[in-house]
Design a protein around this motif. Sequence first.
Motif, PDB file in Angstrom:
ATOM      1  N   THR A   1       1.623   5.707   3.361  1.00  0.00           N
ATOM      2  CA  THR A   1       1.369   7.045   3.882  1.00  0.00           C
ATOM      3  C   THR A   1      -0.130   7.254   4.018  1.00  0.00           C
ATOM      4  OG1 THR A   1       3.366   7.914   2.810  1.00  0.00           O
ATOM      5  CG2 THR A   1       1.718   9.517   3.535  1.00  0.00           C
ATOM      6  N   VAL A   2      -0.564   7.514   5.249  1.00  0.00           N
ATOM      7  CA  VAL A   2      -1.971   7.793   5.533  1.00  0.00           C
ATOM      8  C   VAL A   2      -2.178   9.297   5.377  1.00  0.00           C
ATOM      9  CG1 VAL A   2      -3.823   7.614   7.231  1.00  0.00           C
ATOM     10  CG2 VAL A   2      -2.011   5.868   7.159  1.00  0.00           C
ATOM     11  N   ILE A   3      -3.092   9.689   4.508  1.00  0.00           N
ATOM     12  CA  ILE A   3      -3.310  11.112   4.220  1.00  0.00           C
ATOM     13  C   ILE A   3      -4.573  11.602   4.916  1.00  0.00           C
ATOM     14  CG2 ILE A   3      -3.765  12.803   2.402  1.00  0.00           C
ATOM     15  CD1 ILE A   3      -2.091  11.182   0.518  1.00  0.00           C
ATOM     16  N   LEU A   4      -4.437  12.695   5.632  1.00  0.00           N
ATOM     17  CA  LEU A   4      -5.548  13.347   6.319  1.00  0.00           C
ATOM     18  C   LEU A   4      -5.864  14.648   5.580  1.00  0.00           C
ATOM     19  CD1 LEU A   4      -7.103  12.746   9.034  1.00  0.00           C
ATOM     20  CD2 LEU A   4      -5.621  14.454  10.080  1.00  0.00           C
ATOM     21  N   PRO A   5      -7.138  14.946   5.277  1.00  0.00           N
ATOM     22  CA  PRO A   5      -7.456  16.175   4.532  1.00  0.00           C
ATOM     23  C   PRO A   5      -6.893  17.430   5.200  1.00  0.00           C
ATOM     24  CG  PRO A   5      -9.370  14.747   4.623  1.00  0.00           C
ATOM     25  CD  PRO A   5      -8.333  14.126   5.527  1.00  0.00           C
ATOM     26  N   GLU A   6      -6.996  17.506   6.504  1.00  0.00           N
ATOM     27  CA  GLU A   6      -6.417  18.596   7.277  1.00  0.00           C
ATOM     28  C   GLU A   6      -6.283  18.121   8.719  1.00  0.00           C
ATOM     29  OE1 GLU A   6      -8.998  22.021   8.021  1.00  0.00           O
ATOM     30  OE2 GLU A   6     -10.656  20.870   7.162  1.00  0.00           O
ATOM     31  N   TYR A   7      -5.471  18.834   9.492  1.00  0.00           N
ATOM     32  CA  TYR A   7      -5.235  18.372  10.856  1.00  0.00           C
ATOM     33  C   TYR A   7      -6.500  18.511  11.705  1.00  0.00           C
ATOM     34  CZ  TYR A   7      -3.337  17.559  15.439  1.00  0.00           C
ATOM     35  OH  TYR A   7      -3.102  17.027  16.692  1.00  0.00           O
ATOM     36  N   GLU A   8      -6.848  17.422  12.371  1.00  0.00           N
ATOM     37  CA  GLU A   8      -7.955  17.400  13.336  1.00  0.00           C
ATOM     38  C   GLU A   8      -7.597  16.317  14.345  1.00  0.00           C
ATOM     39  OE1 GLU A   8     -11.171  16.624  15.538  1.00  0.00           O
ATOM     40  OE2 GLU A   8     -10.770  15.142  13.964  1.00  0.00           O
ATOM     41  N   THR A   9      -7.475  16.692  15.599  1.00  0.00           N
ATOM     42  CA  THR A   9      -6.872  15.827  16.605  1.00  0.00           C
ATOM     43  C   THR A   9      -7.586  14.482  16.737  1.00  0.00           C
ATOM     44  OG1 THR A   9      -6.174  17.799  17.823  1.00  0.00           O
ATOM     45  CG2 THR A   9      -6.060  15.705  18.980  1.00  0.00           C
ATOM     46  N   ASP A  10      -8.909  14.485  16.769  1.00  0.00           N
ATOM     47  CA  ASP A  10      -9.643  13.217  16.883  1.00  0.00           C
ATOM     48  C   ASP A  10      -9.295  12.278  15.739  1.00  0.00           C
ATOM     49  OD1 ASP A  10     -10.972  13.805  19.236  1.00  0.00           O
ATOM     50  OD2 ASP A  10     -12.675  14.720  18.220  1.00  0.00           O
ATOM     51  N   SER A  11      -9.273  12.818  14.527  1.00  0.00           N
ATOM     52  CA  SER A  11      -8.987  11.992  13.358  1.00  0.00           C
ATOM     53  C   SER A  11      -7.553  11.485  13.368  1.00  0.00           C
ATOM     54  CB  SER A  11      -9.250  12.787  12.074  1.00  0.00           C
ATOM     55  OG  SER A  11     -10.605  13.154  11.983  1.00  0.00           O
TER      56      SER A  11
ATOM     57  N   VAL B   1       0.844  -1.198   0.000  1.00  0.00           N
ATOM     58  CA  VAL B   1       0.000   0.000   0.000  1.00  0.00           C
ATOM     59  C   VAL B   1       0.876   1.243   0.000  1.00  0.00           C
ATOM     60  CG1 VAL B   1      -1.731   1.328   1.261  1.00  0.00           C
ATOM     61  CG2 VAL B   1      -1.904  -1.164   1.146  1.00  0.00           C
ATOM     62  N   ALA B   2       0.629   2.124  -0.932  1.00  0.00           N
ATOM     63  CA  ALA B   2       1.352   3.389  -1.013  1.00  0.00           C
ATOM     64  C   ALA B   2       0.599   4.498  -0.293  1.00  0.00           C
ATOM     65  CB  ALA B   2       1.575   3.779  -2.472  1.00  0.00           C
ATOM     66  N   ILE B   3      -0.693   4.593  -0.546  1.00  0.00           N
ATOM     67  CA  ILE B   3      -1.516   5.692  -0.031  1.00  0.00           C
ATOM     68  C   ILE B   3      -2.791   5.138   0.596  1.00  0.00           C
ATOM     69  CG2 ILE B   3      -2.806   7.780  -0.628  1.00  0.00           C
ATOM     70  CD1 ILE B   3       0.203   8.116  -0.948  1.00  0.00           C
ATOM     71  N   ALA B   4      -3.110   5.618   1.793  1.00  0.00           N
ATOM     72  CA  ALA B   4      -4.401   5.338   2.427  1.00  0.00           C
ATOM     73  C   ALA B   4      -5.108   6.669   2.633  1.00  0.00           C
ATOM     74  CB  ALA B   4      -4.212   4.613   3.751  1.00  0.00           C
TER      75      ALA B   4
ATOM     76  N   LEU C   1       3.549   6.198   7.749  1.00  0.00           N
ATOM     77  CA  LEU C   1       3.558   7.634   8.014  1.00  0.00           C
ATOM     78  C   LEU C   1       2.136   8.172   7.986  1.00  0.00           C
ATOM     79  CD1 LEU C   1       6.371   8.635   5.464  1.00  0.00           C
ATOM     80  CD2 LEU C   1       6.664   7.658   7.738  1.00  0.00           C
ATOM     81  N   ILE C   2       1.934   9.306   8.632  1.00  0.00           N
ATOM     82  CA  ILE C   2       0.650   9.997   8.520  1.00  0.00           C
ATOM     83  C   ILE C   2       0.920  11.427   8.101  1.00  0.00           C
ATOM     84  CG2 ILE C   2       0.559  10.558  11.008  1.00  0.00           C
ATOM     85  CD1 ILE C   2      -2.541  10.245  10.732  1.00  0.00           C
ATOM     86  N   LEU C   3       0.217  11.867   7.065  1.00  0.00           N
ATOM     87  CA  LEU C   3       0.418  13.203   6.505  1.00  0.00           C
ATOM     88  C   LEU C   3      -0.668  14.124   7.027  1.00  0.00           C
ATOM     89  CD1 LEU C   3       1.214  13.911   2.747  1.00  0.00           C
ATOM     90  CD2 LEU C   3       0.022  15.517   4.215  1.00  0.00           C
TER      91      LEU C   3
ATOM     92  N   ALA D   1       6.866  12.686  -0.134  1.00  0.00           N
ATOM     93  CA  ALA D   1       8.050  12.250  -0.879  1.00  0.00           C
ATOM     94  C   ALA D   1       8.831  11.202  -0.097  1.00  0.00           C
ATOM     95  CB  ALA D   1       8.941  13.454  -1.198  1.00  0.00           C
ATOM     96  N   ARG D   2       8.924  11.386   1.212  1.00  0.00           N
ATOM     97  CA  ARG D   2       9.642  10.414   2.049  1.00  0.00           C
ATOM     98  C   ARG D   2       8.975   9.046   1.968  1.00  0.00           C
ATOM     99  NH1 ARG D   2      12.326  11.602   7.207  1.00  0.00           N
ATOM    100  NH2 ARG D   2      13.021   9.628   8.073  1.00  0.00           N
ATOM    101  N   GLY D   3       7.644   9.029   2.109  1.00  0.00           N
ATOM    102  CA  GLY D   3       6.929   7.770   2.063  1.00  0.00           C
ATOM    103  C   GLY D   3       7.087   7.070   0.729  1.00  0.00           C
ATOM    104  N   LEU D   4       6.963   7.822  -0.370  1.00  0.00           N
ATOM    105  CA  LEU D   4       7.089   7.232  -1.691  1.00  0.00           C
ATOM    106  C   LEU D   4       8.505   6.724  -1.935  1.00  0.00           C
ATOM    107  CD1 LEU D   4       5.004   9.728  -3.885  1.00  0.00           C
ATOM    108  CD2 LEU D   4       4.315   7.468  -3.055  1.00  0.00           C
ATOM    109  N   PHE D   5       9.497   7.498  -1.547  1.00  0.00           N
ATOM    110  CA  PHE D   5      10.877   7.092  -1.828  1.00  0.00           C
ATOM    111  C   PHE D   5      11.214   5.777  -1.143  1.00  0.00           C
ATOM    112  CE2 PHE D   5      15.442   6.922  -1.388  1.00  0.00           C
ATOM    113  CZ  PHE D   5      15.889   7.356  -2.624  1.00  0.00           C
ATOM    114  N   HIS D   6      10.812   5.631   0.110  1.00  0.00           N
ATOM    115  CA  HIS D   6      11.177   4.440   0.873  1.00  0.00           C
ATOM    116  C   HIS D   6      10.160   3.307   0.714  1.00  0.00           C
ATOM    117  CE1 HIS D   6      14.657   6.202   2.787  1.00  0.00           C
ATOM    118  NE2 HIS D   6      13.955   7.267   3.122  1.00  0.00           N
ATOM    119  N   GLY D   7       9.105   3.528  -0.056  1.00  0.00           N
ATOM    120  CA  GLY D   7       8.125   2.465  -0.259  1.00  0.00           C
ATOM    121  C   GLY D   7       7.224   2.243   0.933  1.00  0.00           C
TER     122      GLY D   7
END
Length: 517
Positions: free
Chosen positions: A229-239, A22-25, A204-206, A220-226
């Motif tokens: 990376t979990v992507i969050l639309p914007e920072y929200e502490t609960d999420s 998995v590359a992106i979640a 990682l979490i973005l 870039a770090r996540g992609l380079f090392h394989g």
Amino acid sequence: MFKQITLNDVVRQHASARPGAVAIAFKEREITYFDLHRLATQAALEFREHGLRKGDRLAYIGKNSADFAILIAAAARSGVIIAPLNWRLAPAELEAILEDMDPRAIFLTPDFPELTKNLGEHFRLIERVCGARDSEDDIPAHWQAAHDQSLDLPCSEDDVILQLYTSGTTGAPKGVMLTHKCLTWQRRLSPVSSSDHSKPDEILILTMALGHIGGIQILARGLFHGCKTVILPEYETDSVARLISEHRVSRLVIAPTMLRMLLDHADREKLDISSLRYIQYGASPMPMDLMSRAIAELSVDFIQVYGMTEMGGAVTALTPEDHVVGGSRISSVGRALPGVEIRIAGPQGATLPPRQVGQIEIRGGAVMRGYWRRPDETAMTLTGDGWLRTGDAGYLDEEGYLTLCDRIKDMICTGGENVYPAEVEQAILRNPLVSDAVVIGVPDERWGETVKAIVVAKAGADISPERIIAEARRHIAGFKLPKSVEFVTSIPRDALGKVRRKDIREPYWAGHVKRIA
């Protein structure tokens, strides 16, 4: 000499060697490295149908998403240059940047329907590419069947892939041109410590915005090392807490403001964040009381980084071993990362000895190509022999640890966002009841710094802090607005009429060890 490598090479290699990883979640969706490369190829073909060619700019306006990961991988396939913008900017600010950029097209996510009409009158919009479609059935058959080599273009690590916008002291936005090398250079070098190295099993979490170099570097770090990376639309502490638990995230990169929110979370004791091994922070000052509390309450290793957009991201690291409360190194930002040179320059450009304060200059493979269509400002920032003048003042000690002292360029970092006093001052001075104004950053427990306006009202004017802020809101983004306004009869200036900004700031920062980060 290191082998040349582009971001496309990185994605292609992982797609071949680890296709099912998995590359992106993102939300309920997971994209493997095989699918990321396939979707990038399809999106690159769609770029071609929209008339985008190598060297054209594609603006991205939206929150963090899997779409952006596909778009930047497609840009790496096609030679298109992607330019993510800060969605928090006011419409007028976005339009000014777009006018400067002159993009061939804009990718606008569904988050901002009100922008579609306004921007659509002046710019060509792409609202969906194949990577963002609801199902494979929406993808034309000739894209699905496209042979991988159909898009092979001559591309080198010195080609620009990314254009990020940052303001200068005048407040005018500048497009920082970053190459493939800027995104991959440091990842190819030996890490400064084991904590700086990622392995394919790391998650990682973005949380940082992709309109900033901090967010880009996490991706870039996540992609380079394989990595995943979990992507969050914007920072929200609960999420953030929920996703750390669900995905067993091991590395979190945040601004100090976000760290305080996490520590102050009402249900933190019930949250399972035991998978975290590293918390990396930067972007704004880290108060010592917050650092001490975090070290005491969280069983993780802390890493501080210092960098800027023009440097392609981080250039120093303060390793976990140096995070000793009360120690001599914790007030620094660490030492240069591999492949980075740092020197302290005096007023005439000469290199200064240890512990003498001067302008911090950086040299290395990740330094920007230059500013888009601004040769004079590029020449002022980059020396002929490759040094980048950061505009920050500081000193190196005998062991190479860098300590920051002040901002030559006066930039304010508030909650991970960069604010330049000049653009806020210009907004305030549009008010006909204001005679003079100066803007400074003052320390804040939650945000690191907040914007403070010192205002001289015109004689007899009936004005209040609320009216100052309300008027400025018409011209600039909300995060740039002053959080406090102080009225004075005059603003201190020197014999040449320049504002004595440092003298104005000093009373507010007295007693604070770290003033910038």
